[in-house]
Motif scaffolding. Structure first.
Motif, short mmCIF file in Angstrom:
data_model
loop_
_atom_site.label_atom_id
_atom_site.label_comp_id
_atom_site.label_asym_id
_atom_site.label_seq_id
_atom_site.Cartn_x
_atom_site.Cartn_y
_atom_site.Cartn_z
N GLU A 3 0.82 -1.21 0.00
CA GLU A 3 0.00 0.00 0.00
C GLU A 3 0.86 1.26 0.00
OE1 GLU A 3 -3.45 0.46 -0.12
OE2 GLU A 3 -3.36 -1.63 -0.73
N LYS A 4 2.12 1.13 0.36
CA LYS A 4 3.01 2.29 0.42
C LYS A 4 3.63 2.55 -0.94
CE LYS A 4 4.39 1.78 5.22
NZ LYS A 4 5.53 1.64 6.11
N THR A 27 -1.52 6.86 -4.95
CA THR A 27 -2.85 7.43 -4.81
C THR A 27 -2.74 8.95 -4.86
OG1 THR A 27 -2.68 7.59 -2.41
CG2 THR A 27 -3.56 5.52 -3.30
N SER A 28 -3.87 9.61 -4.90
CA SER A 28 -3.86 11.07 -4.86
C SER A 28 -3.16 11.57 -3.60
CB SER A 28 -5.28 11.62 -4.91
OG SER A 28 -5.86 11.29 -6.14
N ARG A 29 -3.28 10.81 -2.54
CA ARG A 29 -2.66 11.19 -1.26
C ARG A 29 -1.14 11.00 -1.29
NH1 ARG A 29 -4.78 9.14 4.59
NH2 ARG A 29 -3.84 10.84 5.74
N SER A 30 -0.67 9.86 -1.81
CA SER A 30 0.78 9.60 -1.84
C SER A 30 1.47 10.37 -2.97
CB SER A 30 1.07 8.10 -1.96
OG SER A 30 0.54 7.56 -3.15
N HIS A 32 1.56 13.40 -3.33
CA HIS A 32 2.20 14.56 -2.70
C HIS A 32 3.70 14.30 -2.50
CE1 HIS A 32 2.12 18.22 -0.24
NE2 HIS A 32 2.96 17.59 0.55
N ASP A 60 -3.83 4.84 -8.99
CA ASP A 60 -5.24 5.20 -9.01
C ASP A 60 -5.51 6.13 -10.20
OD1 ASP A 60 -5.51 3.75 -6.69
OD2 ASP A 60 -5.88 5.49 -5.41
N ALA A 63 -4.87 9.85 -9.56
CA ALA A 63 -3.44 10.18 -9.47
C ALA A 63 -2.82 10.25 -10.87
CB ALA A 63 -2.72 9.16 -8.61
#
Length: 101
Positions: A3-4, A27-30, A32, A60, A63
């Motif tokens: 997941e990382k 992902t959109s979060r990672s 960054h 994703d 992303a």
């Protein structure tokens, strides 16, 4: 698949090229974290060719769309780069590899 997100940076200063290879889940979060690495690489040298290779990552759709927008606009998000410096960025994905085959 983990997941990382894991990032590997390869630099060729003489050739003014940097490749950031992503593994794991992007992902959109990672995304960054990837943007921060890209900004730091871009700050090293004017006109640097920056390739982001996500062909080995589980990306994703949101992303991937964000990466493609950066590539088209030649800018990183303003939150990451308030000065909006030019970035010579290209994105390589597994879809690109399949299309090239």
């Amino acid at each position: 698949m983990t997941e990382k997100i894991r990032l590997l940076v390869k630099m060729d200063i003489d050739g003014a090229q940097v490749r950031i290879t992503a593994h794991g889940r992007l992902t959109s979060r990672s995304l960054h974290a990837l943007y921060i690495v890209a900004r730091r690489a871009n700050a090293l040298m004017h006109g640097l060719a920056l390739e982001i290779d996500v062909s080995g990552a589980n990306v994703d759709p949101a992303a991937m769309e964000a990466l493609r927008r950066c590539s088209q606009s030649r800018r990183l998000p303003a939150l990451i780069d308030p000065q909006q410096s030019d970035v010579n960025i290209s994105v390589r994905s597994s879809a690109d590899a399949v299309m090239a085959a």
